[in-house]
Design a protein around this motif. Sequence first.
Motif, mmCIF file in Angstrom:
data_model
loop_
_atom_site.group_PDB
_atom_site.id
_atom_site.type_symbol
_atom_site.label_atom_id
_atom_site.label_comp_id
_atom_site.label_asym_id
_atom_site.label_seq_id
_atom_site.Cartn_x
_atom_site.Cartn_y
_atom_site.Cartn_z
ATOM 1 N N MET A 107 0.838 -1.177 0.000
ATOM 2 C CA MET A 107 0.000 0.000 0.000
ATOM 3 C C MET A 107 0.887 1.247 0.000
ATOM 4 O O MET A 107 1.883 1.302 0.686
ATOM 5 C CB MET A 107 -0.895 -0.036 1.234
ATOM 6 N N LYS A 108 0.505 2.218 -0.789
ATOM 7 C CA LYS A 108 1.301 3.445 -0.901
ATOM 8 C C LYS A 108 1.170 4.293 0.358
ATOM 9 O O LYS A 108 0.132 4.277 1.021
ATOM 10 C CB LYS A 108 0.817 4.251 -2.105
ATOM 11 N N PRO A 109 2.214 5.059 0.669
ATOM 12 C CA PRO A 109 2.154 5.935 1.858
ATOM 13 C C PRO A 109 1.033 6.960 1.787
ATOM 14 O O PRO A 109 0.421 7.287 2.807
ATOM 15 C CB PRO A 109 3.505 6.621 1.865
ATOM 16 N N THR A 110 0.715 7.451 0.595
ATOM 17 C CA THR A 110 -0.357 8.445 0.487
ATOM 18 C C THR A 110 -1.705 7.825 0.814
ATOM 19 O O THR A 110 -2.565 8.483 1.388
ATOM 20 C CB THR A 110 -0.398 9.069 -0.918
ATOM 21 N N SER A 111 -1.884 6.559 0.461
ATOM 22 C CA SER A 111 -3.134 5.879 0.787
ATOM 23 C C SER A 111 -3.269 5.703 2.294
ATOM 24 O O SER A 111 -4.350 5.894 2.853
ATOM 25 C CB SER A 111 -3.188 4.511 0.113
ATOM 26 N N LEU A 112 -2.176 5.332 2.944
ATOM 27 C CA LEU A 112 -2.205 5.151 4.393
ATOM 28 C C LEU A 112 -2.504 6.456 5.116
ATOM 29 O O LEU A 112 -3.282 6.496 6.068
ATOM 30 C CB LEU A 112 -0.872 4.579 4.879
ATOM 31 N N ILE A 113 -1.885 7.544 4.646
ATOM 32 C CA ILE A 113 -2.122 8.846 5.273
ATOM 33 C C ILE A 113 -3.565 9.278 5.043
ATOM 34 O O ILE A 113 -4.207 9.833 5.932
ATOM 35 C CB ILE A 113 -1.125 9.885 4.745
ATOM 36 N N GLY A 114 -4.101 9.010 3.854
ATOM 37 C CA GLY A 114 -5.490 9.355 3.546
ATOM 38 C C GLY A 114 -6.471 8.594 4.417
ATOM 39 O O GLY A 114 -7.459 9.160 4.906
ATOM 40 N N ILE A 115 -6.222 7.312 4.630
ATOM 41 C CA ILE A 115 -7.090 6.510 5.492
ATOM 42 C C ILE A 115 -7.020 7.005 6.931
ATOM 43 O O ILE A 115 -8.035 7.114 7.614
ATOM 44 C CB ILE A 115 -6.705 5.020 5.393
ATOM 45 N N ALA A 116 -5.808 7.325 7.386
ATOM 46 C CA ALA A 116 -5.639 7.825 8.751
ATOM 47 C C ALA A 116 -6.375 9.151 8.944
ATOM 48 O O ALA A 116 -6.996 9.374 9.981
ATOM 49 C CB ALA A 116 -4.162 7.976 9.074
#
Length: 53
Positions: free
Chosen positions: A1-10
């Motif tokens: 999973m891309k870091p931007t996706s993780l930050i968006g989910i958070a």
Amino acid sequence: MKPTSLIGIASALANSRKLKLALVGMQFAYLGYKLLQKNETSKGKKKRKKLKT
């Protein structure tokens, strides 16, 4: 999973408004960094000629 996706989910799961703004800011900063990194590699590093004095 891309870091931007993780930050968006958070940021979607965060309750605090300040935390959401901080996470969205991190996401924009990461995307900007990647964009600048991509532009630099596609152009190549230009070598400057030294002036003789």
